[in-house]
Scaffold this motif. Structure first.
Motif, PDB file in Angstrom:
ATOM      1  N   ALA A  79       0.771  -1.296   0.077  1.00 10.81           N
ATOM      2  CA  ALA A  79       0.138   0.060  -0.072  1.00 10.81           C
ATOM      3  C   ALA A  79       0.892   1.225   0.053  1.00 10.81           C
ATOM      4  N   GLU A  80       2.288   1.144   0.729  1.00 14.94           N
ATOM      5  CA  GLU A  80       2.921   2.354   0.539  1.00 14.94           C
ATOM      6  C   GLU A  80       3.542   2.784  -0.399  1.00 14.94           C
ATOM      7  N   ALA A  81       4.002   1.680  -1.379  1.00 13.33           N
ATOM      8  CA  ALA A  81       4.515   1.592  -2.568  1.00 13.33           C
ATOM      9  C   ALA A  81       3.544   2.129  -3.645  1.00 13.33           C
ATOM     10  N   TRP A  82       2.279   1.760  -3.288  1.00 15.06           N
ATOM     11  CA  TRP A  82       1.157   2.200  -4.327  1.00 15.06           C
ATOM     12  C   TRP A  82       0.915   3.521  -4.219  1.00 15.06           C
ATOM     13  N   ALA A  83       0.963   4.038  -2.963  1.00 13.75           N
ATOM     14  CA  ALA A  83       0.494   5.507  -2.857  1.00 13.75           C
ATOM     15  C   ALA A  83       1.957   6.421  -3.458  1.00 13.75           C
ATOM     16  N   ASN A 123       4.308  10.040  -7.057  1.00 12.69           N
ATOM     17  CA  ASN A 123       5.354  10.343  -7.883  1.00 12.69           C
ATOM     18  C   ASN A 123       5.480  10.337  -9.424  1.00 12.69           C
ATOM     19  N   GLU A 124       4.424   9.570  -9.907  1.00 17.58           N
ATOM     20  CA  GLU A 124       4.210   9.431 -11.174  1.00 17.58           C
ATOM     21  C   GLU A 124       2.918   9.870 -11.934  1.00 17.58           C
ATOM     22  N   PHE A 125       1.890   9.790 -11.124  1.00 17.60           N
ATOM     23  CA  PHE A 125       0.431  10.103 -11.792  1.00 17.60           C
ATOM     24  C   PHE A 125      -0.325  11.300 -11.269  1.00 17.60           C
ATOM     25  N   ASN A 126       0.385  12.004 -10.233  1.00 14.29           N
ATOM     26  CA  ASN A 126      -0.199  13.161  -9.487  1.00 14.29           C
ATOM     27  C   ASN A 126      -0.120  14.317 -10.470  1.00 14.29           C
ATOM     28  N   HIS A 127      -0.830  14.612 -11.249  1.00 12.13           N
ATOM     29  CA  HIS A 127      -0.719  15.766 -12.217  1.00 12.13           C
ATOM     30  C   HIS A 127      -1.592  16.895 -11.720  1.00 12.13           C
ATOM     31  N   ASP A 128      -2.265  16.911 -10.714  1.00 12.26           N
ATOM     32  CA  ASP A 128      -3.350  18.068 -10.352  1.00 12.26           C
ATOM     33  C   ASP A 128      -2.833  18.676  -8.985  1.00 12.26           C
TER      34      ASP A 128
END
Length: 101
Positions: A36-40, A45-50
């Motif tokens: 879960a930590e790695a997923w977050a 790091n990679e998908f948070n564009h907003d």
């Protein structure tokens, strides 16, 4: 906030449509907590564009009086109401309790 998103049998929701997830759950195998930590981290790091910070929480998942609470958050200030809690979670100004029984 999705509870134990990567525990066996649970399908994690698309991070674009939730505000965060429980990354530490005291009642489950530590393996699921690490996933879960790695997923977050990948989301941040990679998908948070907003610009949203993916909220991380910690829970005990204990459901009876005899069980010891060992999850939660620690802050430098008192949380007195729901607005304080939301502000704290959104700010990231807290630490997760990750005590193992």
């Amino acid at each position: 906030i999705q509870a134990h998103p990567l525990r066996c049998g649970i399908i994690p929701r698309d991070p674009w449509y939730i505000h965060g997830a429980e990354l530490y759950n005291a009642s489950h195998d530590p393996f699921y907590n690490r996933i879960a930590e790695a997923w977050a981290d990948v989301y941040d790091n990679e998908f948070n564009h907003d610009g949203r910070r993916f909220i991380r929480t910690s829970g005990s998942d204990h459901h009876s009086a005899g069980q010891r609470a060992c999850g939660g958050i620690v802050t430098d200030f008192e949380i007195k109401n729901n607005a304080d809690l939301l502000r704290t979670l959104r700010s990231g100004e807290y630490e997760l309790l990750r005590e193992v029984n």
